[in-house]
Structures are given as C-alpha cells and as structure tokens.
Design a protein around this motif. Structure first.
Motif, PDB file in Angstrom:
ATOM      1  N   LEU A 111      -0.723  10.356  -3.739  1.00  0.00           N
ATOM      2  CA  LEU A 111      -0.648   9.115  -4.337  1.00  0.00           C
ATOM      3  C   LEU A 111       0.792   8.834  -4.972  1.00  0.00           C
ATOM      4  O   LEU A 111       1.504   7.723  -4.557  1.00  0.00           O
ATOM      5  CB  LEU A 111      -1.437   8.799  -5.301  1.00  0.00           C
ATOM      6  N   ASP A 112       1.293   9.833  -5.440  1.00  0.00           N
ATOM      7  CA  ASP A 112       2.837   9.880  -6.089  1.00  0.00           C
ATOM      8  C   ASP A 112       3.743   9.778  -5.259  1.00  0.00           C
ATOM      9  O   ASP A 112       4.989   9.020  -5.252  1.00  0.00           O
ATOM     10  CB  ASP A 112       2.934  10.984  -7.013  1.00  0.00           C
ATOM     11  N   GLN A 113       3.819  10.435  -4.094  1.00  0.00           N
ATOM     12  CA  GLN A 113       4.769  10.705  -3.165  1.00  0.00           C
ATOM     13  C   GLN A 113       4.825   9.774  -1.987  1.00  0.00           C
ATOM     14  O   GLN A 113       5.889   9.290  -1.303  1.00  0.00           O
ATOM     15  CB  GLN A 113       4.662  11.990  -2.381  1.00  0.00           C
ATOM     16  N   LEU A 114       3.875   9.159  -1.520  1.00  0.00           N
ATOM     17  CA  LEU A 114       3.734   8.113  -0.436  1.00  0.00           C
ATOM     18  C   LEU A 114       3.826   6.776  -0.970  1.00  0.00           C
ATOM     19  O   LEU A 114       3.073   6.148  -1.875  1.00  0.00           O
ATOM     20  CB  LEU A 114       2.689   8.200   0.548  1.00  0.00           C
ATOM     21  N   SER A 115       4.522   5.759  -0.416  1.00  0.00           N
ATOM     22  CA  SER A 115       4.420   4.390  -0.472  1.00  0.00           C
ATOM     23  C   SER A 115       3.010   3.738  -0.175  1.00  0.00           C
ATOM     24  O   SER A 115       2.360   4.552   0.673  1.00  0.00           O
ATOM     25  CB  SER A 115       5.801   3.725  -0.021  1.00  0.00           C
ATOM     26  N   THR A 116       2.953   2.664  -0.508  1.00  0.00           N
ATOM     27  CA  THR A 116       1.580   2.055   0.057  1.00  0.00           C
ATOM     28  C   THR A 116       1.792   1.851   1.589  1.00  0.00           C
ATOM     29  O   THR A 116       0.633   2.161   2.323  1.00  0.00           O
ATOM     30  CB  THR A 116       1.669   0.626  -0.558  1.00  0.00           C
ATOM     31  N   ARG A 117       2.903   1.457   2.175  1.00  0.00           N
ATOM     32  CA  ARG A 117       2.866   1.336   3.599  1.00  0.00           C
ATOM     33  C   ARG A 117       2.675   2.827   4.261  1.00  0.00           C
ATOM     34  O   ARG A 117       1.897   2.820   5.426  1.00  0.00           O
ATOM     35  CB  ARG A 117       4.087   0.840   3.925  1.00  0.00           C
ATOM     36  N   GLU A 118       3.406   3.729   3.821  1.00  0.00           N
ATOM     37  CA  GLU A 118       3.387   5.090   4.215  1.00  0.00           C
ATOM     38  C   GLU A 118       2.029   5.816   4.136  1.00  0.00           C
ATOM     39  O   GLU A 118       1.538   6.312   5.044  1.00  0.00           O
ATOM     40  CB  GLU A 118       4.114   6.112   3.290  1.00  0.00           C
ATOM     41  N   LEU A 119       1.139   5.469   2.934  1.00  0.00           N
ATOM     42  CA  LEU A 119      -0.147   5.812   2.756  1.00  0.00           C
ATOM     43  C   LEU A 119      -1.117   5.268   3.957  1.00  0.00           C
ATOM     44  O   LEU A 119      -1.732   5.933   4.529  1.00  0.00           O
ATOM     45  CB  LEU A 119      -0.573   5.620   1.329  1.00  0.00           C
ATOM     46  N   ALA A 120      -1.054   3.732   4.129  1.00  0.00           N
ATOM     47  CA  ALA A 120      -2.010   3.300   4.998  1.00  0.00           C
ATOM     48  C   ALA A 120      -1.661   3.756   6.287  1.00  0.00           C
ATOM     49  O   ALA A 120      -2.485   3.911   7.148  1.00  0.00           O
ATOM     50  CB  ALA A 120      -1.482   1.652   4.846  1.00  0.00           C
ATOM     51  N   ASP A 121      -0.415   4.216   6.810  1.00  0.00           N
ATOM     52  CA  ASP A 121      -0.080   4.624   8.020  1.00  0.00           C
ATOM     53  C   ASP A 121      -0.376   5.901   8.361  1.00  0.00           C
ATOM     54  O   ASP A 121      -1.118   6.250   9.487  1.00  0.00           O
ATOM     55  CB  ASP A 121       1.363   4.649   8.317  1.00  0.00           C
ATOM     56  N   ALA A 122      -0.465   6.817   7.181  1.00  0.00           N
ATOM     57  CA  ALA A 122      -1.008   8.321   7.157  1.00  0.00           C
ATOM     58  C   ALA A 122      -2.432   8.256   7.467  1.00  0.00           C
ATOM     59  O   ALA A 122      -3.083   9.113   8.459  1.00  0.00           O
ATOM     60  CB  ALA A 122      -0.735   8.970   6.196  1.00  0.00           C
ATOM     61  N   ILE A 123      -3.040   7.434   6.762  1.00  0.00           N
ATOM     62  CA  ILE A 123      -4.574   7.121   6.523  1.00  0.00           C
ATOM     63  C   ILE A 123      -4.904   6.783   8.248  1.00  0.00           C
ATOM     64  O   ILE A 123      -5.940   7.432   9.068  1.00  0.00           O
ATOM     65  CB  ILE A 123      -5.285   6.140   5.748  1.00  0.00           C
ATOM     66  N   ALA A 124      -4.381   5.773   8.748  1.00  0.00           N
ATOM     67  CA  ALA A 124      -4.735   5.242  10.200  1.00  0.00           C
ATOM     68  C   ALA A 124      -4.449   6.500  11.271  1.00  0.00           C
ATOM     69  O   ALA A 124      -5.391   6.677  11.996  1.00  0.00           O
ATOM     70  CB  ALA A 124      -3.661   4.214  10.511  1.00  0.00           C
ATOM     71  N   TRP A 125      -3.381   7.379  11.100  1.00  0.00           N
ATOM     72  CA  TRP A 125      -3.336   8.713  11.913  1.00  0.00           C
ATOM     73  C   TRP A 125      -4.431   9.718  11.596  1.00  0.00           C
ATOM     74  O   TRP A 125      -4.773  10.043  12.564  1.00  0.00           O
ATOM     75  CB  TRP A 125      -1.903   9.171  11.435  1.00  0.00           C
TER      76      TRP A 125
END
Length: 309
Positions: A111-125
């Motif tokens: 949560l601390d290291q990924l931006s909101t966009r990066e996190l959403a992209d990672a979850i989709a992956w």
C-alpha cells in the motif's frame, strides 16, 4: 521454449536480492526484465508485501513473463491482495478480505509503495496468474500440489471468471469446496490441534492449527512429527479422521517445487521429488532458486541462493 527451469522462491519485494540471484544464475538484462539463453525462470508467487522494492519486483517478473522468459504462479499474498481490493457487490465498505489491522499490516508495504494506478494495474495482472503450472515434467505451486484442489480452483475460474467477485464470494465462503481448495493449494493444508492446545506462529499470531507435511503419509504420525515448521506442538497421535483426504505426494509423481514455508538453514529437498524454495528472504534469510534440469530425483546440489548463509 526452454525445457530447463530455475524455480525462484518467495521474493516479497526484495528486488536487490532478485537481481543478484538472476545474475548469478546467468541471466542478463533484457528490457525491464532478464533473459537466459536457454533457460526459463518460474516464480513461485508472493512477489509482494514486506520488502522495500515491490514495484521493481513486479516489473521484473511481469516483464519476463511478457517476454516469454518466465512463468509466474500465484501466491497467497497475490490472492489476498485481490480479495483485499475487491469490494463485495451491494455492500458499503466491505471487501472480500477484511481490512483488519492484522491484514492491513501484512499488506502495508505494498500500500505504501504502489500508487493507486500501479496498485490497480498489479491487481488486474494478479488475476491472470495460474495457481499451478506443469512444464516438461516439473510442477510448481505456491504451497501444496493437491490435485483435487487445483482442479476445483480451475473449474471455478472457468465457471465464475478469473478471480471475479463471484469467484471470491465462493472462495471465501466457509466451508465451500473452493474455500478449502484455495486454502490448501495457496496456503498449505492445516491440522487443528487437540482441544486446549495453541501455538504462536513465526509472525507472532496465536493459532490452534498447524501446517502439515502434505507430501508425507499421515498414518501413524503425531502432531509434532507431521506439522510443518518449528513451532512447539504436542507429541500426541493424530486421529485418522483429522487427516482425512491427506494421502501424501506419490514418490513416483513428477517433481514439485513450492515456496511459502519460511524455511531456514541450508536448502535440501523435503522428499525425493518435493522441494521448497522459500528461505525467508523477507526475514534476513536467503532468496533461493532450484535449478531443474530434467531430473526426477531432486538434489541438494541444485539449490542456489543469495543473502544470509
């Protein structure tokens, strides 16, 4: 496609150790990932949480997968992240993984290291990742190769879609078959301790269950002998009804590599055809790979690692 594989254990955001290990194994930088002339990496899952460079770890693993230089299987931390960030339809502020203090703490580094966009992209992956792979005679799964559980998960993915809210609703409903399958395959089968007995696990949590040596026959075992880890558990006989469905991993089955178990010390196979590659890099341990070259009997000489000796 290469027929020899380097199976790499739980990374948990430790990109520096990952890069060092890949270079030691003969991989070279290729774009944002790494490439070997005639080998492929297989990551056992748990790329995220705990470590200092989660974004870079995801970038390396994903780039290698996209380039055909690696395969990635899902770990329980990837599954937990999907559930943590998927809202229960029709509910306000309710998620398929409870946002408790314990669960948030486990996931906080991501949560601390990924931006909101990066996190959403990672979850989709993460939703695209398989829970197990079998390639050219070797099997890789995060915690336990349980044939029925893997089949149940894959059937449910076909029915509900890839880790959709419908899938997660069934996967988090106890005591559904899918719930049990996810627990067994991604977290390892557990055995409830006799009444009045508890342990404190490696994360400091009080538990009345222990992970078991699913690859061994349970008949005639004690809780202490059949549990997986170093926790102080009772040396009492396990009742056959408590291990119903656990039959061990056949010694003539294809070799299987797992992660997940926070092992320490010098890596050795767990059985003739079973090995673990998780040696606690996130707790000042080693990042370990097993270099598989087609053998049916696994060897201690095939482990490579960086980090603590």
């Amino acid at each position: 496609m290469p027929s020899y594989y380097d199976i790499i254990g739980d990374i948990h955001g430790h990109a520096e150790e990952l890069v060092e290990l890949l270079l030691e194994l003969g991989y070279q930088r290729y774009g944002q990932g790494f490439r070997h002339a005639d080998r492929m990496a297989i990551f056992v899952g748990d790329l995220i949480d705990r470590g200092p460079a989660i974004t870079e770890v995801i970038q390396i693993a994903r780039s290698m997968l996209d380039a055909g230089d690696a395969r990635v299987v899902m770990g329980n931390h990837e599954f937990n992240a999907i559930a943590f960030h998927t809202a229960v339809p029709g509910s306000a502020n309710q998620w398929f993984r409870e946002r408790s203090e314990k669960n948030r703490k486990q996931h906080q580094a991501t949560l601390d290291q990924l931006s909101t966009r990066e996190l959403a992209d990672a979850i989709a992956w993460f939703r695209t990742l398989p829970v197990a792979v079998e390639l050219d005679g070797v099997r890789v799964v995060h915690a336990a190769w349980m044939e029925d559980g893997i089949d149940e998960i894959n059937r449910s993915l076909d029915t509900f879609g890839r880790f959709t809210p419908e899938f997660l609703a069934e996967a988090t409903r106890t005591p559904s078959e899918l719930y049990k399958a996810v627990e067994d395959v991604l977290k390892g089968p557990e055995l409830k301790l006799p009444a009045g007995h508890e342990i404190v696990d490696k994360s400091g949590h009080v538990r009345d269950t222990v992970r078991v040596k699913w690859y061994e026959q349970p008949a005639g075992r004690t809780y202490r002998g059949y549990h997986f880890g170093s926790d102080d558990v009772p040396d009492l006989a396990v009742h056959p009804s408590a291990v119903e469905g656990l039959v061990g991993y056949p010694p003539d089955a294809p070799p299987v590599l797992v992660g997940h178990y926070w092992l320490t010390g010098t890596p050795v196979p767990l059985a003739v055809n079973v090995a673990c590659t998780d040696y606690s890099v996130a707790k000042n341990g080693k990042l370990v790979a097993y270099r598989w070259d087609g053998e049916t009997a696994l060897s201690a000489q095939k482990f490579h690692w960086v980090g603590k000796e």
